[in-house]
Design an enzyme around this catalytic site. Structure first.
Site, PDB file in Angstrom:
ATOM      1  N   TYR A  23       0.792  -1.229   0.000  1.00 14.54           N
ATOM      2  CA  TYR A  23       0.000   0.000   0.000  1.00 14.54           C
ATOM      3  C   TYR A  23       0.825   1.280   0.000  1.00 14.54           C
ATOM      4  O   TYR A  23       0.262   2.378  -0.041  1.00 14.54           O
ATOM      5  CB  TYR A  23      -0.954   0.000   1.202  1.00 14.54           C
ATOM      6  CG  TYR A  23      -1.942  -1.143   1.154  1.00 14.54           C
ATOM      7  CD1 TYR A  23      -2.871  -1.225   0.122  1.00 14.54           C
ATOM      8  CD2 TYR A  23      -1.951  -2.148   2.122  1.00 14.54           C
ATOM      9  CE1 TYR A  23      -3.777  -2.270   0.057  1.00 14.54           C
ATOM     10  CE2 TYR A  23      -2.851  -3.194   2.069  1.00 14.54           C
ATOM     11  CZ  TYR A  23      -3.763  -3.254   1.031  1.00 14.54           C
ATOM     12  OH  TYR A  23      -4.668  -4.288   0.967  1.00 14.54           O
ATOM     13  N   HIS A  80     -15.280  -6.501  -1.582  1.00 17.59           N
ATOM     14  CA  HIS A  80     -15.456  -7.880  -2.029  1.00 17.59           C
ATOM     15  C   HIS A  80     -16.627  -8.584  -1.348  1.00 17.59           C
ATOM     16  O   HIS A  80     -16.906  -9.737  -1.646  1.00 17.59           O
ATOM     17  CB  HIS A  80     -14.148  -8.651  -1.759  1.00 17.59           C
ATOM     18  CG  HIS A  80     -12.925  -7.843  -2.090  1.00 17.59           C
ATOM     19  ND1 HIS A  80     -12.652  -7.433  -3.376  1.00 17.59           N
ATOM     20  CD2 HIS A  80     -11.930  -7.313  -1.316  1.00 17.59           C
ATOM     21  CE1 HIS A  80     -11.526  -6.713  -3.369  1.00 17.59           C
ATOM     22  NE2 HIS A  80     -11.080  -6.616  -2.124  1.00 17.59           N
ATOM     23  N   ASP A  87     -25.657  -1.293  -2.674  1.00 21.48           N
ATOM     24  CA  ASP A  87     -27.001  -0.723  -2.742  1.00 21.48           C
ATOM     25  C   ASP A  87     -26.978   0.774  -2.438  1.00 21.48           C
ATOM     26  O   ASP A  87     -27.709   1.545  -3.066  1.00 21.48           O
ATOM     27  CB  ASP A  87     -27.933  -1.433  -1.754  1.00 21.48           C
ATOM     28  CG  ASP A  87     -28.287  -2.848  -2.202  1.00 21.48           C
ATOM     29  OD1 ASP A  87     -27.996  -3.202  -3.365  1.00 21.48           O
ATOM     30  OD2 ASP A  87     -28.850  -3.609  -1.384  1.00 21.48           O
ATOM     31  N   HIS A 100      -8.670   1.884  -5.697  1.00 25.11           N
ATOM     32  CA  HIS A 100      -7.854   0.997  -4.864  1.00 25.11           C
ATOM     33  C   HIS A 100      -6.399   1.388  -5.032  1.00 25.11           C
ATOM     34  O   HIS A 100      -5.964   1.735  -6.144  1.00 25.11           O
ATOM     35  CB  HIS A 100      -8.043  -0.472  -5.270  1.00 25.11           C
ATOM     36  CG  HIS A 100      -9.454  -0.925  -5.133  1.00 25.11           C
ATOM     37  ND1 HIS A 100     -10.013  -1.255  -3.917  1.00 25.11           N
ATOM     38  CD2 HIS A 100     -10.445  -1.056  -6.046  1.00 25.11           C
ATOM     39  CE1 HIS A 100     -11.276  -1.583  -4.094  1.00 25.11           C
ATOM     40  NE2 HIS A 100     -11.570  -1.466  -5.384  1.00 25.11           N
ATOM     41  N   LEU A 101      -5.685   1.317  -3.943  1.00 19.66           N
ATOM     42  CA  LEU A 101      -4.245   1.601  -3.997  1.00 19.66           C
ATOM     43  C   LEU A 101      -3.517   0.484  -4.746  1.00 19.66           C
ATOM     44  O   LEU A 101      -2.641   0.741  -5.579  1.00 19.66           O
ATOM     45  CB  LEU A 101      -3.693   1.702  -2.574  1.00 19.66           C
ATOM     46  CG  LEU A 101      -4.242   2.872  -1.750  1.00 19.66           C
ATOM     47  CD1 LEU A 101      -4.428   2.466  -0.313  1.00 19.66           C
ATOM     48  CD2 LEU A 101      -3.339   4.067  -1.857  1.00 19.66           C
TER      49      LEU A 101
HETATM   50  C1  DQA Z   1      -7.771  -2.049  -1.153  1.00 25.19           C
HETATM   51  C2  DQA Z   1      -7.803  -3.487  -1.704  1.00 25.19           C
HETATM   52  C3  DQA Z   1      -8.678  -4.379  -0.851  1.00 25.19           C
HETATM   53  O1  DQA Z   1      -8.674  -5.694  -1.367  1.00 25.19           O
HETATM   54  C4  DQA Z   1      -8.169  -4.424   0.576  1.00 25.19           C
HETATM   55  O2  DQA Z   1      -9.036  -5.192   1.380  1.00 25.19           O
HETATM   56  C5  DQA Z   1      -7.969  -3.065   1.146  1.00 25.19           C
HETATM   57  C6  DQA Z   1      -7.361  -2.029   0.311  1.00 25.19           C
HETATM   58  C7  DQA Z   1      -6.760  -1.163  -1.911  1.00 25.19           C
HETATM   59  O3  DQA Z   1      -6.874   0.059  -1.794  1.00 25.19           O
HETATM   60  O4  DQA Z   1      -5.870  -1.673  -2.583  1.00 25.19           O
HETATM   61  O5  DQA Z   1      -8.228  -2.833   2.326  1.00 25.19           O
HETATM   62  O6  DQA Z   1      -9.055  -1.484  -1.289  1.00 25.19           O
END
Ligand code: DQA
Length: 149
Positions: A23, A80, A87, A100-101
């Protein structure tokens, strides 16, 4: 002035300490400060919020309907699993960009499925904090287009 909500889901408060190889080393506060500063440059008000709780994220999305022109949303692990967040995104009627990072497609298979993507306006991932940055710029271009229409 247009305003957007930058909404961060569970565990993203630990950015900087949490799995930095996945991350990155930037903290959530540093990311937020960059987005707020870039928003000022672009003429977009940026409000940031993080919660570990699904209900609080749903409340924030519902409230955004009353003041925001768009949402940049990293739902973290709820991406996920959460029908309720999907919703909420579908219900609010303002554009939401999923971010997503990490590149979730290069990771475990359970991360390949997003329950939210189909109801989001767009999705940006795998670029670290720059995923958020690009989402902010996508909104800037969108607002510009809307205003000249
Ligand atoms: C995330 C990817 C997700 O799978 C993970 O559970 C996260 C971070 C990302 O920013 O890459 O908490 O959302």
């Amino acid at each position: 002035m247009r305003e957007i909500l930058v909404l961060h889901g569970p565990n993203l408060n630990l950015l900087g300490q949490r799995e930095p190889q996945v991350y990155g080393t930037m903290t959530l506060d540093e990311i937020n400060q960059r987005l707020i500063a870039e928003g000022q440059r672009l003429g977009i008000g940026v409000r940031c919020l993080q919660s570990n709780s699904e209900g609080a994220l749903i409340d924030a999305l519902q409230e955004a309907r009353n003041w925001a022109s768009g949402v940049i949303f990293n739902p973290g692990g709820y991406t996920h699993t959460s029908v309720a967040l999907r919703d909420a995104v579908a219900a609010i009627g303002i554009p939401v960009i999923e971010v997503h990072l990490s590149n979730v497609y290069a990771r475990e298979e359970f991360r390949h499925r997003s329950l939210l993507s189909a109801v989001c306006w767009g999705k940006i991932l795998g670029l670290g904090w720059k995923s958020y940055w690009l989402a902010l710029h996508a909104f800037a271009l969108y607002f510009e287009e809307e205003e000249t229409r």
